[in-house]
Design a protein around this motif. Sequence first.
Motif, short mmCIF file in Angstrom:
data_model
loop_
_atom_site.label_atom_id
_atom_site.label_comp_id
_atom_site.label_asym_id
_atom_site.label_seq_id
_atom_site.Cartn_x
_atom_site.Cartn_y
_atom_site.Cartn_z
N ASP A 1 3.62 5.84 -2.65
CA ASP A 1 4.91 6.49 -2.93
C ASP A 1 5.12 6.63 -4.44
O ASP A 1 5.51 7.68 -4.92
N MET A 2 4.88 5.53 -5.16
CA MET A 2 5.11 5.54 -6.61
C MET A 2 4.23 6.59 -7.28
O MET A 2 4.64 7.25 -8.24
N ALA A 3 3.01 6.73 -6.77
CA ALA A 3 2.06 7.69 -7.36
C ALA A 3 2.33 9.11 -6.87
O ALA A 3 1.67 10.05 -7.32
N GLU A 4 3.29 9.24 -5.93
CA GLU A 4 3.64 10.56 -5.38
C GLU A 4 2.40 11.33 -4.93
O GLU A 4 2.18 12.48 -5.32
N ARG B 1 -4.36 9.50 5.32
CA ARG B 1 -3.33 9.78 6.34
C ARG B 1 -2.23 10.65 5.76
O ARG B 1 -1.51 11.33 6.50
N ARG B 2 -2.05 10.61 4.42
CA ARG B 2 -1.05 11.47 3.77
C ARG B 2 -1.65 12.82 3.39
O ARG B 2 -1.04 13.59 2.65
N GLY B 3 -2.89 13.06 3.80
CA GLY B 3 -3.51 14.36 3.54
C GLY B 3 -4.30 14.42 2.25
O GLY B 3 -4.76 15.48 1.86
N ALA B 4 -4.45 13.26 1.58
CA ALA B 4 -5.21 13.25 0.32
C ALA B 4 -6.70 13.29 0.59
O ALA B 4 -7.16 12.93 1.68
N ARG B 5 -7.47 13.77 -0.41
CA ARG B 5 -8.93 13.68 -0.35
C ARG B 5 -9.28 12.31 -0.92
O ARG B 5 -9.30 12.12 -2.14
N ALA B 6 -9.47 11.35 -0.02
CA ALA B 6 -9.55 9.96 -0.46
C ALA B 6 -10.99 9.48 -0.59
O ALA B 6 -11.88 9.91 0.14
N ARG B 7 -11.16 8.56 -1.54
CA ARG B 7 -12.46 8.00 -1.83
C ARG B 7 -12.29 6.51 -2.07
O ARG B 7 -11.24 6.08 -2.58
N GLY C 1 -12.56 -2.61 -0.62
CA GLY C 1 -12.46 -3.63 0.42
C GLY C 1 -12.66 -3.06 1.81
O GLY C 1 -13.64 -2.36 2.09
N ASP C 2 -11.70 -3.32 2.71
CA ASP C 2 -11.81 -2.80 4.09
C ASP C 2 -11.33 -1.35 4.18
O ASP C 2 -11.29 -0.78 5.27
N GLY C 3 -10.95 -0.77 3.06
CA GLY C 3 -10.65 0.67 3.01
C GLY C 3 -9.20 1.03 3.24
O GLY C 3 -8.85 2.21 3.27
N LYS C 4 -8.32 0.01 3.33
CA LYS C 4 -6.97 0.32 3.82
C LYS C 4 -6.18 1.25 2.88
O LYS C 4 -5.41 2.09 3.37
N ILE C 5 -6.34 1.15 1.56
CA ILE C 5 -5.55 2.00 0.67
C ILE C 5 -6.04 3.45 0.77
O ILE C 5 -5.25 4.39 0.91
N VAL D 1 0.86 -1.20 0.00
CA VAL D 1 0.00 0.00 0.00
C VAL D 1 0.89 1.24 0.00
O VAL D 1 0.73 2.16 -0.81
N GLN D 2 1.86 1.26 0.92
CA GLN D 2 2.73 2.45 1.06
C GLN D 2 3.53 2.68 -0.22
O GLN D 2 3.70 3.80 -0.66
N ARG D 3 4.02 1.57 -0.81
CA ARG D 3 4.83 1.72 -2.03
C ARG D 3 3.98 2.25 -3.19
O ARG D 3 4.42 3.09 -3.97
#
Length: 279
Positions: A58-61, A84-90, A74-78, A53-55
Amino acid sequence: MHPTRRHLLTAASAAVLVALLPGCAQTPEKKFEPVVGQAGKDVIWVPTPDEVVQRMLDMAEVKPGERVVDLGSGDGKIAIAAARRGARARGIEYNPDMVALSRRNAREAGVQVDFRQGDIFKEDFREADVVTLYLLPTLNERLRPILLDMKPGTRVTSHQFRMGDWMPDRTDELASREAHLWIVPAKVAGKWNLRVADAQPVPLELSQRYQNVEGHAQVEGNRVPLEQAKLRGSAIRFDLPAGNIGALRFEGTVDPAGRMQGTVTSPAGQRRPFTATRS
Ligand SMILES: C[S@@+](CC[C@H](N)C(=O)[O-])C[C@H]1O[C@@H](n2cnc3c(N)ncnc32)[C@H](O)[C@@H]1O
């Protein structure tokens, strides 16, 4: 006492209790427990390992404020890791129990994520800056035309699975898995007029297969093939050979209106602005 007999007695006393205390008769709400490998609409649920997930992020910067969408969340982990990195996540997930679970997980993590129940092939996610996937090769290929129509520079990252003949811009191996990155290329195929400063325009023709570009220019009636042509999102560069003195290096961007502009550098290092418009 014989264990079966003791068991029966316990069951009997429980039945008496239930009869005396009506509140006890209600079955407690059953908590949904996800099971790795459980069926999903088009693919089963298997979570991506944390390290992958972290990689992928990172790759997507992924940057704060960017819009990240996980398709089949899924369980929402990504999506939670992106928030947590400050993105507006969906997250878009078909299974409503998984959607509820991912909302709980986001609450527990103390982050805001927009988890929606829906079908990834019907929901609109074109506004995203980053798309994350852990689906199947066939599903990635079905998504490919939608992804290629997103704005140039959109980053797409997939755990394990590729996208048919659209080769990744980068692949990392870790934890016995692969993480791939694609950058949505601008659409540059076609005929252009290339202008350097005030000089006469030079006809330029580009062909494109995903991020791979080839082309040629018509210079004083001669067809001159471009060299080292590269496209990364909306950034383009190519070399135009200029006889035995070397090559002119063009480096620029394609704007949303389809205009190319940038800088051309001569073999001697002189720099001039250039533009190219569709002809
Ligand atoms: C392999 S899991 C990946 C989960 C998460 N993205 C991760 O990497 O940890 C795929 C998920 O996609 C969901 N899914 C399958 N088909 C779907 C569809 N058509 N629309 C939305 N979600 C879907 C499944 O329910 C499952 O949770």
